[in-house]
Design a protein around this motif. Sequence first.
Motif, PDB file in Angstrom:
ATOM      1  N   THR A  38      -4.668  -8.501   4.356  1.00 49.20           N
ATOM      2  CA  THR A  38      -3.481  -8.324   5.187  1.00 49.20           C
ATOM      3  C   THR A  38      -2.363  -9.259   4.744  1.00 49.20           C
ATOM      4  O   THR A  38      -2.606 -10.336   4.191  1.00 49.20           O
ATOM      5  N   VAL A  39      -1.145  -8.822   4.996  1.00 51.09           N
ATOM      6  CA  VAL A  39       0.031  -9.653   4.762  1.00 51.09           C
ATOM      7  C   VAL A  39       0.806  -9.709   6.074  1.00 51.09           C
ATOM      8  O   VAL A  39       1.027  -8.679   6.716  1.00 51.09           O
ATOM      9  N   GLN A  40       1.169 -10.914   6.485  1.00 57.32           N
ATOM     10  CA  GLN A  40       1.946 -11.070   7.716  1.00 57.32           C
ATOM     11  C   GLN A  40       3.422 -11.073   7.367  1.00 57.32           C
ATOM     12  O   GLN A  40       3.907 -11.937   6.637  1.00 57.32           O
ATOM     13  N   SER A  78      -3.674  -2.584   0.337  1.00 58.90           N
ATOM     14  CA  SER A  78      -4.735  -1.705  -0.158  1.00 58.90           C
ATOM     15  C   SER A  78      -5.469  -2.371  -1.317  1.00 58.90           C
ATOM     16  O   SER A  78      -4.896  -3.179  -2.057  1.00 58.90           O
ATOM     17  N   ARG A  79      -6.729  -2.023  -1.476  1.00 62.17           N
ATOM     18  CA  ARG A  79      -7.533  -2.614  -2.545  1.00 62.17           C
ATOM     19  C   ARG A  79      -6.947  -2.315  -3.927  1.00 62.17           C
ATOM     20  O   ARG A  79      -6.852  -3.224  -4.765  1.00 62.17           O
ATOM     21  N   VAL A 107       5.092 -14.280   5.856  1.00 68.18           N
ATOM     22  CA  VAL A 107       4.650 -15.557   6.417  1.00 68.18           C
ATOM     23  C   VAL A 107       3.405 -16.049   5.691  1.00 68.18           C
ATOM     24  O   VAL A 107       3.307 -17.212   5.299  1.00 68.18           O
ATOM     25  N   LYS A 108       2.439 -15.138   5.500  1.00 68.60           N
ATOM     26  CA  LYS A 108       1.218 -15.515   4.788  1.00 68.60           C
ATOM     27  C   LYS A 108       0.468 -14.269   4.353  1.00 68.60           C
ATOM     28  O   LYS A 108       0.680 -13.170   4.875  1.00 68.60           O
ATOM     29  N   VAL A 109      -0.396 -14.461   3.380  1.00 70.18           N
ATOM     30  CA  VAL A 109      -1.303 -13.408   2.920  1.00 70.18           C
ATOM     31  C   VAL A 109      -2.721 -13.924   3.126  1.00 70.18           C
ATOM     32  O   VAL A 109      -3.069 -15.022   2.684  1.00 70.18           O
ATOM     33  N   ASN A 162       0.860  -1.183   0.000  1.00 74.57           N
ATOM     34  CA  ASN A 162       0.000   0.000   0.000  1.00 74.57           C
ATOM     35  C   ASN A 162       0.896   1.234   0.000  1.00 74.57           C
ATOM     36  O   ASN A 162       2.111   1.116  -0.136  1.00 74.57           O
ATOM     37  N   LYS A 163       0.323   2.398   0.161  1.00 73.61           N
ATOM     38  CA  LYS A 163       1.116   3.621   0.052  1.00 73.61           C
ATOM     39  C   LYS A 163       2.050   3.837   1.240  1.00 73.61           C
ATOM     40  O   LYS A 163       2.901   4.734   1.199  1.00 73.61           O
TER      41      LYS A 163
END
Length: 238
Positions: free
Chosen positions: A205-207, A216-217, A199-201, A188-189
């Motif tokens: 959210t992304v970990q 962000s969309r 780790v995962k998406v 995102n910005k």
Amino acid sequence: MRNIAIVEDEDLAAQALMDHIKQYEAQTGQRFQIFRFANGADFLKDYRAVYAVVFLDVQMPKMNGLETALQLRRCDKNVSIIFITNLVQYALKGYEVDAVSYLIKPVSYYDFSMKFKKALDIYLLNEDRSFTVNTPGGLCRISTDKLMYVEIMNHRLFYHLIDDVIEMTGVLSGVEQQLSRFGFLRCNKCYLVNPKFIVKVKGSTVQVGDNLLQISRPRRAAFLAELANWYAGSAGGE
């Protein structure tokens, strides 16, 4: 030509190291610029991340070698550190600051040459995966092997490392250009993430490590495509 720092308060010990470096130059054909400092405080004053290897005496006035190394690691994660000491038990503490090795006084040339070569090899390996930034405290070198993500908030940049956070002014677009060759992705910005630490998406959210960051969309489709390409390239390189 690589820069080498010798931080040693004893003149004879410092001269012995300089003589060993000159002998190493003669044997290998490599050339080094040597800088000598009498104590850790002088070495760290206005420090710039320009050294490949630092020889640090453990026992020095004003600031000992271990304290010097701890402060050094805050602004230079890549420089190779070799401790110089009379006592092995002091040197063993050096591994807490990722020291390459240690040398026991009086330092023999054989022992010096083996550990100096190892330190140079490690530095060169790390150099290909690092970059420098200008912080309020001076030039700082950051390893992408330890950088999880970069965040911008209120016109301040935050470099989130495994064991530290480095803060400075700047713009994320400039950082994005600097880190593009290392595969960093913008979710995102506000964030640039290192895919090595993802780790995962899940959903939006992304970990990254233990941190959950928003995707962000508008960026989601491109982010997932870039991440898939990175995974494909990473797997192909193994």
